[in-house]
Motif scaffolding. Structure first.
Motif, PDB file in Angstrom:
ATOM      1  N   LEU A   1       0.838  -1.202   0.000  1.00 26.26           N
ATOM      2  CA  LEU A   1       0.000   0.000   0.000  1.00 26.26           C
ATOM      3  C   LEU A   1       0.874   1.253   0.000  1.00 26.26           C
ATOM      4  O   LEU A   1       0.656   2.180  -0.785  1.00 26.26           O
ATOM      5  N   PHE A   2       1.894   1.238   0.864  1.00 25.48           N
ATOM      6  CA  PHE A   2       2.799   2.396   0.890  1.00 25.48           C
ATOM      7  C   PHE A   2       3.519   2.540  -0.447  1.00 25.48           C
ATOM      8  O   PHE A   2       3.714   3.647  -0.942  1.00 25.48           O
ATOM      9  N   ALA A   3       3.929   1.399  -1.049  1.00 26.58           N
ATOM     10  CA  ALA A   3       4.699   1.489  -2.293  1.00 26.58           C
ATOM     11  C   ALA A   3       3.838   2.017  -3.438  1.00 26.58           C
ATOM     12  O   ALA A   3       4.285   2.863  -4.221  1.00 26.58           O
ATOM     13  N   ILE A   4       2.598   1.542  -3.526  1.00 28.06           N
ATOM     14  CA  ILE A   4       1.741   2.020  -4.622  1.00 28.06           C
ATOM     15  C   ILE A   4       1.449   3.510  -4.437  1.00 28.06           C
ATOM     16  O   ILE A   4       1.504   4.298  -5.389  1.00 28.06           O
ATOM     17  N   SER A   5       1.162   3.905  -3.185  1.00 21.79           N
ATOM     18  CA  SER A   5       0.864   5.325  -3.004  1.00 21.79           C
ATOM     19  C   SER A   5       2.126   6.150  -3.226  1.00 21.79           C
ATOM     20  O   SER A   5       2.047   7.295  -3.667  1.00 21.79           O
ATOM     21  N   PHE A   6       3.301   5.542  -2.963  1.00 23.26           N
ATOM     22  CA  PHE A   6       4.549   6.229  -3.326  1.00 23.26           C
ATOM     23  C   PHE A   6       4.554   6.552  -4.810  1.00 23.26           C
ATOM     24  O   PHE A   6       4.833   7.680  -5.212  1.00 23.26           O
ATOM     25  N   VAL A   7       4.260   5.548  -5.635  1.00 23.60           N
ATOM     26  CA  VAL A   7       4.342   5.759  -7.081  1.00 23.60           C
ATOM     27  C   VAL A   7       3.408   6.895  -7.505  1.00 23.60           C
ATOM     28  O   VAL A   7       3.800   7.790  -8.253  1.00 23.60           O
ATOM     29  N   VAL A   8       2.175   6.874  -6.973  1.00 24.00           N
ATOM     30  CA  VAL A   8       1.202   7.880  -7.399  1.00 24.00           C
ATOM     31  C   VAL A   8       1.578   9.270  -6.876  1.00 24.00           C
ATOM     32  O   VAL A   8       1.660  10.236  -7.640  1.00 24.00           O
ATOM     33  N   LEU A   9       1.848   9.352  -5.575  1.00 22.86           N
ATOM     34  CA  LEU A   9       2.054  10.675  -4.972  1.00 22.86           C
ATOM     35  C   LEU A   9       3.414  11.249  -5.338  1.00 22.86           C
ATOM     36  O   LEU A   9       3.555  12.457  -5.532  1.00 22.86           O
ATOM     37  N   PHE A  10       4.439  10.385  -5.447  1.00 27.85           N
ATOM     38  CA  PHE A  10       5.736  10.881  -5.902  1.00 27.85           C
ATOM     39  C   PHE A  10       5.614  11.450  -7.309  1.00 27.85           C
ATOM     40  O   PHE A  10       6.233  12.466  -7.638  1.00 27.85           O
ATOM     41  N   THR A  11       4.807  10.807  -8.141  1.00 29.32           N
ATOM     42  CA  THR A  11       4.624  11.298  -9.499  1.00 29.32           C
ATOM     43  C   THR A  11       3.941  12.668  -9.493  1.00 29.32           C
ATOM     44  O   THR A  11       4.296  13.539 -10.286  1.00 29.32           O
ATOM     45  N   ILE A  12       2.997  12.858  -8.578  1.00 28.46           N
ATOM     46  CA  ILE A  12       2.384  14.195  -8.457  1.00 28.46           C
ATOM     47  C   ILE A  12       3.454  15.222  -8.108  1.00 28.46           C
ATOM     48  O   ILE A  12       3.550  16.296  -8.723  1.00 28.46           O
ATOM     49  N   GLY A  13       4.308  14.866  -7.140  1.00 30.16           N
ATOM     50  CA  GLY A  13       5.403  15.769  -6.765  1.00 30.16           C
ATOM     51  C   GLY A  13       6.349  16.007  -7.928  1.00 30.16           C
ATOM     52  O   GLY A  13       6.874  17.111  -8.096  1.00 30.16           O
ATOM     53  N   GLY A  14       6.571  14.971  -8.735  1.00 31.51           N
ATOM     54  CA  GLY A  14       7.444  15.123  -9.892  1.00 31.51           C
ATOM     55  C   GLY A  14       6.853  16.075 -10.916  1.00 31.51           C
ATOM     56  O   GLY A  14       7.548  16.925 -11.472  1.00 31.51           O
ATOM     57  N   PHE A  15       5.537  15.951 -11.137  1.00 30.35           N
ATOM     58  CA  PHE A  15       4.899  16.831 -12.122  1.00 30.35           C
ATOM     59  C   PHE A  15       4.906  18.278 -11.678  1.00 30.35           C
ATOM     60  O   PHE A  15       5.121  19.192 -12.483  1.00 30.35           O
ATOM     61  N   SER A  16       4.664  18.515 -10.368  1.00 28.50           N
ATOM     62  CA  SER A  16       4.722  19.918  -9.934  1.00 28.50           C
ATOM     63  C   SER A  16       6.145  20.437 -10.062  1.00 28.50           C
ATOM     64  O   SER A  16       6.362  21.622 -10.322  1.00 28.50           O
ATOM     65  N   GLY A  17       7.131  19.537  -9.937  1.00 30.06           N
ATOM     66  CA  GLY A  17       8.518  19.940 -10.167  1.00 30.06           C
ATOM     67  C   GLY A  17       8.742  20.348 -11.604  1.00 30.06           C
ATOM     68  O   GLY A  17       9.442  21.324 -11.889  1.00 30.06           O
ATOM     69  N   LEU A  18       8.121  19.614 -12.499  1.00 30.08           N
ATOM     70  CA  LEU A  18       8.229  19.946 -13.922  1.00 30.08           C
ATOM     71  C   LEU A  18       7.629  21.325 -14.191  1.00 30.08           C
ATOM     72  O   LEU A  18       8.176  22.109 -14.973  1.00 30.08           O
ATOM     73  N   MET A  19       6.505  21.629 -13.512  1.00 31.26           N
ATOM     74  CA  MET A  19       5.920  22.960 -13.658  1.00 31.26           C
ATOM     75  C   MET A  19       6.904  24.024 -13.182  1.00 31.26           C
ATOM     76  O   MET A  19       7.087  25.061 -13.822  1.00 31.26           O
ATOM     77  N   LEU A  20       7.548  23.746 -12.042  1.00 33.40           N
ATOM     78  CA  LEU A  20       8.471  24.733 -11.475  1.00 33.40           C
ATOM     79  C   LEU A  20       9.714  24.923 -12.331  1.00 33.40           C
ATOM     80  O   LEU A  20      10.377  25.952 -12.256  1.00 33.40           O
ATOM     81  N   SER A  21      10.033  23.918 -13.152  1.00 30.30           N
ATOM     82  CA  SER A  21      11.257  24.029 -13.954  1.00 30.30           C
ATOM     83  C   SER A  21      11.094  25.002 -15.111  1.00 30.30           C
ATOM     84  O   SER A  21      12.068  25.400 -15.725  1.00 30.30           O
ATOM     85  N   ILE A  22       9.852  25.375 -15.432  1.00 27.98           N
ATOM     86  CA  ILE A  22       9.622  26.301 -16.544  1.00 27.98           C
ATOM     87  C   ILE A  22       9.916  27.722 -16.055  1.00 27.98           C
ATOM     88  O   ILE A  22       9.212  28.240 -15.180  1.00 27.98           O
ATOM     89  N   VAL A  23      10.945  28.343 -16.627  1.00 25.04           N
ATOM     90  CA  VAL A  23      11.422  29.617 -16.070  1.00 25.04           C
ATOM     91  C   VAL A  23      10.313  30.658 -15.914  1.00 25.04           C
ATOM     92  O   VAL A  23      10.107  31.168 -14.809  1.00 25.04           O
ATOM     93  N   PRO A  24       9.566  30.979 -16.979  1.00 23.72           N
ATOM     94  CA  PRO A  24       8.572  32.053 -16.798  1.00 23.72           C
ATOM     95  C   PRO A  24       7.503  31.685 -15.783  1.00 23.72           C
ATOM     96  O   PRO A  24       7.014  32.561 -15.043  1.00 23.72           O
ATOM     97  N   ALA A  25       7.146  30.406 -15.708  1.00 29.39           N
ATOM     98  CA  ALA A  25       6.157  29.994 -14.714  1.00 29.39           C
ATOM     99  C   ALA A  25       6.748  30.101 -13.318  1.00 29.39           C
ATOM    100  O   ALA A  25       6.081  30.501 -12.360  1.00 29.39           O
ATOM    101  N   ASP A  26       8.042  29.757 -13.204  1.00 29.19           N
ATOM    102  CA  ASP A  26       8.668  29.792 -11.884  1.00 29.19           C
ATOM    103  C   ASP A  26       8.713  31.207 -11.318  1.00 29.19           C
ATOM    104  O   ASP A  26       8.668  31.384 -10.104  1.00 29.19           O
TER     105      ASP A  26
END
Lengths: 301, 527
Positions: free
Chosen positions: B353-378
């Motif tokens: 259960l922890f591992a599956i929720s890791f995959v889902v929630l870590f991916t959410i964190g990864g996507f928000s990181g991708l948003m932050l990597s865009i200079v004008p958006a940042d």
């Protein structure tokens, strides 16, 4: 071939002593530094107590490892662990110097030119509009309000003055010491302990000469050139880079001196088993390479 | 002397000494692993208590329970303790317990050094925490300790902070050297590099990153020390230095550091998903190469933390593209985890259960990181709660969930007892709900413009802050349950079999549960 057991000591008192004495040491160091302007502070006593305990622990720890080695407890595999361990330790030291070289390159390529009004962020010149970017940076941007302006830098003084230029002699001394330590190694590999002892002794001597010359250079900088830690970014990078290098020379020289004493007075090392010496010589070569970088980027370019 | 050493050698199999001395003097990788894990748990609770102070203050707008100065100290210590005291030591503890068993080694390669690496930590954190009682209070400049806030305007305790960081760094470097040497030199015959369990691979790469960047952190704090007390001007423009230089050096350390806190999690999650899907892991070698790529890229993305500081345009573009590139190997990993589960016979025990929720929630964190990597958006998101939400999503349901998953997964091997499955699942669901209620709303208030690091905020952010605080207290309270479950398992419980889990593979499952004090005194055969 039968597996030779990997020696794991059942327990050891050294690490907890080392950790505790480091604890005392850093409490002492922090308190001493925080009470630098208080002459009545006794904090340095804590610092020296911690340092003494730490050095003593290291001495007994290394002595134990040497004893275990001589008692034949070290398998080939354990010796290999020491080889890898030393190599990665030197890598960590490389990265420590990388931080200071990085700082030097950054201020030289970006921060100082920008303050002087050059480049894409030259807007920074609005802070001190009279400032002109030069390297070595002698006049600080604030015109010496918060800093002591030096008379002169330690850089290459031109060909006509080269015979008085101390860093050149330092370079010759340190580069030769890398060669002499290599001769010692070659002698040892042939099983010739006498050659080994002589060349190793010469190397330790050269290390001492280097430290002496470095001290003379610092004296000259402080007393005659007015170049101090407080002379702006040039003095900061100069003293931090050469200072940490000098500290590492002392450490490496100490390692080599210990190996010299072990070889001469205790008859340690032979052509098959001498990793203690080899590790120290690697460290010495590393210190030498750092100096070459320093000579190039701090003194010449 | 040699006879004394020999007698030590003979009682090799007598097992541990008794009492406190066992823990002070131990050279055993399992003992030291246990010490690391308990230390990290203690720090997790202390750092968590500080988070509760922060969230309680933010429950309503206006000043509620603490002074702003104290709020800053809590904020700083929370970050430092969670990063250096909770997450990193937990992973080192897991490495200590597992790496020697997974590669078939008798112990860590340098056992005495191993003990030193651990025992430096309680002293370092003792000093850091004691700064709360010093004149001027504890460090108050945030865990990133930017100059000049941490130099010109720092409280006197900054000197103690600097030296305690040095000691933590020394501990990490020595621990990492030990892990690397163990992996390179102590593998059982036949355990080729590309047969190594992924947790071992993840730690090999992590240890390399640690040795590469902890000395840089040491350099940064040394320059701070010199600037504060000895008149240098590294971070002072009046002398020709640059405060931005501090940020460059710090993030050259800091960005690899965030991968140090996630790579071992990748290893753990790969093992758990494989076991409970009862399938072989999909794409083993691509997992290894993905981790290597992430590690190498981590050295060239640091300035994406500094887009708004005023860098040349070329640098902004370079760091933006380099950062986005990291999404590729990370995507490979997420794809492989999902592909491993695809058509597997999955069961949902607590670690899974922890591992599956890791995959889902870590991916959410990864996507928000991708948003932050865009200079004008940042430029819009920088220093808002959106950033706080982003890195808490990768650290709490990322790193921390993976550590909890690892504890549930391997605790039968450590103690010989099964944990209480029903309570484990309860702990999971409470944590899962708590973490999302805490951090998901922070995305919204961040996008709406709430800045981070302030003890007060504008009225329009009140509702979601209240929700966030409620979630934080739910998450915090459910960790008391975790402590209870772990203690109960240590005391007793259903006996575990050697293999423990039906689908578990690897050398550590071939020894009894609990694992004997000394395992693999002679190397096992690996097929």
């Amino acid at each position: 071939m039968e597996y030779q057991k990997y020696y794991v000591p059942e327990s050891s008192k050294f690490p907890i002593f080392a950790a505790f004495s480091l604890f005392i040491l850093i409490i002492g160091a922090s308190s001493t530094i925080n009470s630098l302007d208080n002459p009545e502070s006794n904090a340095s006593l804590i610092l020296y107590t911690g340092l003494a305990c730490f050095l003593a622990t290291l001495f007994f720890w290394f002595r134990q490892v040497v004893k275990e080695n001589n008692a034949g407890l070290e398998s080939a595999q354990l010796s290999q662990s020491f080889v890898y361990g030393m190599a990665w330790f030197i890598f960590s030291e490389v990265m420590f110097f990388a931080a200071f070289f990085g700082a030097l390159f950054y201020v030289r390529s970006f921060a100082v030119p920008w303050l002087g009004g050059e480049g894409e962020k030259g807007l920074a010149n609005m802070l001190w509009q009279d400032f002109e970017a030069t390297w070595p940076l002698i006049n600080t941007p604030d015109g010496g309000k918060a800093f002591v302006i030096a008379a002169k830098s330690m850089s290459f003084p031109g060909w006509e003055n080269i015979s008085h230029w101390l860093p050149l002699y330092n370079t010759i001394v340190l580069l030769s010491s890398s060669v002499t330590v290599h001769f010692a190694h070659l002698g040892l590999k042939k099983g010739n302990k006498k050659t080994f002892n002589i060349w190793l002794g010469i190397t330790v001597l050269l290390a001492l000469i280097f430290v002496g010359l470095q001290a003379a250079e610092y004296y000259e900088a402080y007393e005659h050139f007015g170049l101090t830690l407080n002379s702006g970014i040039y003095g900061s990078t100069f003293f931090m880079l050469t200072g940490f290098h000098g500290f590492h020379v002392m450490l490496g020289g100490l390692m080599l001196a210990v190996m010299f004493i072990r070889s001469v007075f205790y008859g340690h090392f032979n052509e098959h088993k001498h990793f203690g010496f080899e590790a120290a010589s690697w460290y010495w070569h590393f210190v030498d390479v750092v100096w070459v970088m320093l000579f190039l980027f701090v003194y010449i370019l | 002397m040699s006879s004394v050493i020999e007698s030590h050698h003979d009682d090799h199999h007598h097992g541990p000494a008794k009492g406190l001395m066992r823990w002070l003097l131990t050279t055993n990788h399992k003992d030291i692993g246990t010490l690391y894990l308990w230390f990290s748990f203690a720090m997790f609770l202390i750092g968590g208590a500080m988070a509760m102070v922060i969230r309680a203050e933010l429950f309503q707008p206006g000043m509620q329970i603490v002074e702003p100065e104290f709020y800053n100290q809590m904020l700083t210590l929370h970050g430092l303790i969670m990063v250096f005291g909770a997450v990193m030591p937990a992973f080192v503890g897991l490495a200590n317990w597992l790496v020697p068993m997974m590669v078939g080694a008798p112990d860590m390669a340098l056992p005495r050094l191993n003990n030193l690496s651990f025992w430096l930590l309680p002293f370092a954190f003792g000093i850091l925490l004691s700064s709360l009682f010093m004149e001027g209070g504890a460090p108050n400049f945030g865990w990133t300790f930017y100059a000049p806030l941490s130099t010109t305007y720092a409280p006197p305790s900054v000197t103690f902070f600097i030296f305690s960081v040095h000691i933590m760094g020394a501990s990490s470097i020595m621990g990492s050297i030990n892990v690397i040497v163990t992996i390179m030199n102590m593998r059982a015959p036949g355990m080729d590099l590309m047969k190594m369990p992924l947790f071992v691979w993840s730690w090999l790469i992590t240890a390399y990153l640690l040795i590469a960047v902890m000395p840089v952190l040491a350099g940064a704090v040394t320059m701070m020390l010199m600037d504060i007390h000895f008149g240098t001007s590294f971070f002072n423009a009046a002398g020709g230095g640059d405060p931005v230089l501090f940020q460059h050096i710090f993030w050259f350390f800091g960005h690899p550091e965030v991968y140090i806190m996630i790579l071992p999690a990748f290893g753990i999650v790969s093992h758990i998903i494989e076991t409970f899907s009862r399938k072989q892991l999909f794409g083993y070698s691509s997992m290894v190469w993905a981790m290597l790529s992430i590690a190498i890229l981590s050295f060239v993305v640091w300035a994406h933390h500094m887009f708004t500081v005023g860098m040349p345009l070329a640098a902004e573009l370079f760091f933006m593209w380099a950062t986005m590139l990291i999404a590729v190997p990370t995507g490979v990993k997420v794809f492989n985890w999902v592909a491993t589960m695809f058509k597997g016979s999955i069961t949902y025990e607590t670690p899974m259960l922890f591992a599956i929720s890791f995959v889902v929630l870590f991916t959410i964190g990864g996507f928000s990181g991708l948003m932050l990597s865009i200079v004008p958006a940042d430029f819009q998101y920088h220093d808002t709660y959106f950033v706080v939400a982003h890195f808490h999503y990768v650290l709490v349901p990322g790193s921390i969930f993976s550590i909890m998953a690892a504890v549930y997964y391997w605790i039968p091997k450590w103690t010989g007892n099964m944990y209480d499955e029903r309570m484990g699942r309860l702990h999971f669901w409470l944590s899962f709900v708590g973490v999302n209620v805490t951090f998901f709303p922070q995305h919204w208030i961040g996008l709406a413009g709430m800045p981070r690091r302030y003890p007060d905020y504008a009225l329009q952010f009140a509702d979601w802050n209240m929700v966030s605080t409620a979630g934080a207290f739910l998450f915090g309270a459910s960790q008391i349950l975790f402590l209870f479950i772990v203690l109960k398992t240590v005391m007793g419980g259903k006996k575990a079999t050697p293999q423990v889990w039906e689908g578990a593979r690897g050398l550590e499952w071939s020894v009894e549960s609990p694992a004997p004090y000394h395992t693999f005194s002679t190397p096992p055969k690996v097929n």
